[in-house]
Scaffold this active site. Structure first.
Site, PDB file in Angstrom:
ATOM      1  N   LYS A  79     -14.752 -11.361  -4.278  1.00 40.54           N
ATOM      2  CA  LYS A  79     -13.805 -11.834  -3.265  1.00 40.54           C
ATOM      3  C   LYS A  79     -14.458 -12.691  -2.182  1.00 40.54           C
ATOM      4  O   LYS A  79     -13.866 -13.679  -1.731  1.00 40.54           O
ATOM      5  CB  LYS A  79     -13.076 -10.643  -2.646  1.00 40.54           C
ATOM      6  CG  LYS A  79     -12.223  -9.873  -3.650  1.00 40.54           C
ATOM      7  CD  LYS A  79     -11.502  -8.703  -2.999  1.00 40.54           C
ATOM      8  CE  LYS A  79     -10.697  -7.935  -4.026  1.00 40.54           C
ATOM      9  NZ  LYS A  79      -9.912  -6.835  -3.431  1.00 40.54           N
ATOM     10  N   ASP A 115      -4.572  -9.008  -0.035  1.00 39.93           N
ATOM     11  CA  ASP A 115      -4.997  -7.611   0.152  1.00 39.93           C
ATOM     12  C   ASP A 115      -4.533  -7.045   1.491  1.00 39.93           C
ATOM     13  O   ASP A 115      -4.148  -5.879   1.579  1.00 39.93           O
ATOM     14  CB  ASP A 115      -6.523  -7.503   0.079  1.00 39.93           C
ATOM     15  CG  ASP A 115      -7.047  -7.427  -1.347  1.00 39.93           C
ATOM     16  OD1 ASP A 115      -6.273  -7.071  -2.251  1.00 39.93           O
ATOM     17  OD2 ASP A 115      -8.236  -7.732  -1.544  1.00 39.93           O
TER      18      ASP A 115
END
Length: 285
Positions: A79, A115
């Site tokens: 990420k 997220d």
């Protein structure tokens, strides 16, 4: 479900005849439930699983662009690294310094981080509380998921956010970058964590501890109280969730976050509402 590799991508037309035009990249990735969830939402195209090591990430993303993929998700450990590979990133992704979603369009890579909002919606669904009302302790604030959680707590206006990481510099740098009153880094020690827990409502585990069935809890069980909410981003049963429930606390794994971040990713790729009910059913929520 089959797991593909960079070598498969290099020989993609030979590797598969299925209409895979989306996928998740991770290392490891075999545990991911994203394919089941996303494929329940898709028609005409499908979503695959790709085992990609850190040194293969740039090559894999470039190859997917060449193959006219629609988009991808990134899971650990990609990420943070993927953030530097996109042409444009959403404002929230820039604040986080990490992405979990890429859309391929107009010859460019557009990055987003679903997220954070996925976490907030997951907490609301799991505990019927609003994130903005909670004092939060984030364990593992140095990784991409932990950074997104911390940034969402800042956006939501949580009254206090404590960031703990085995590498204290990462937690300190994140607190400085978020730049909000009430957000501070705390040392990862029993004494410091005990102090932080005494003034926290929600404990978030964003560490990898919990991926494996025999992983220990990141916290000593005797520090947990019935008043705590415990949210483990790992979505399989973990020692932390078990310890929290034994202590009388309310605890949940990360399936609700997985659901909501996945729905937001779908909307980012297709610019239309996600079929949330179908995605939820695929996760057996």
């Amino acid at each position: 479900m089959e797991t593909f590799t960079l070598d498969d991508l290099r020989h993609w037309r030979l590797a598969t005849t299925s209409p895979i035009r989306l996928g998740v990249l991770g290392d490891p990735v075999a545990h991911s439930l994203s394919p089941a969830m996303q494929n329940a939402a898709l028609t005409g195209v499908s979503y695959g699983r790709f085992q990609i090591s850190p040194n293969e990430l740039a090559q894999a993303i470039q190859r997917m662009r060449e193959l006219d993929f629609i988009g991808i998700n990134l899971t650990a450990p990609h990420k943070v690294a993927a953030f530097s590979l996109v042409d444009e990133a959403s404002a929230f992704a820039q604040q986080v310094g990490a992405i979990n979603t890429i859309r391929f369009a107009e010859g460019k890579l557009f990055g987003a981080n679903t997220d954070g909002l996925g976490f907030e919606r997951g907490v609301r669904e799991s505990f019927d509380v609003e994130l903005r009302t909670l004092r939060v302790l984030v364990l593992g604030a140095g990784g991409g998921a932990g950074q997104a959680v911390a940034a969402q707590c800042a956006v939501a206006g949580c009254p206090a956010v404590a960031l703990a990481n085995r590498n204290p510099l990462k937690a300190h740098n994140l607190a400085q970058r978020l730049g909000k009153t009430g957000i501070l880094a705390v040392p990862w020690s029993d004494d410091s964590l005990e102090e932080a827990l005494a003034v926290s409502d929600l404990i978030v585990n964003a560490t990898p501890l919990g991926w494996k069935p025999d992983d220990p809890s990141p916290l000593p069980a005797d520090l947990l109280r019935p008043s705590h909410f415990v949210y483990d981003l790992n979505y399989r049963p973990t020692a932390l969730v078990a310890a929290a429930r034994d202590a009388g606390a309310r605890a949940a794994g990360g399936l609700t976050m997985l659901l909501h971040q996945g729905a937001l990713a779908f909307e980012f790729w297709f610019d239309q509402p996600a079929p949330l009910a179908a995605m939820r059913a695929a996760l057996e929520l």
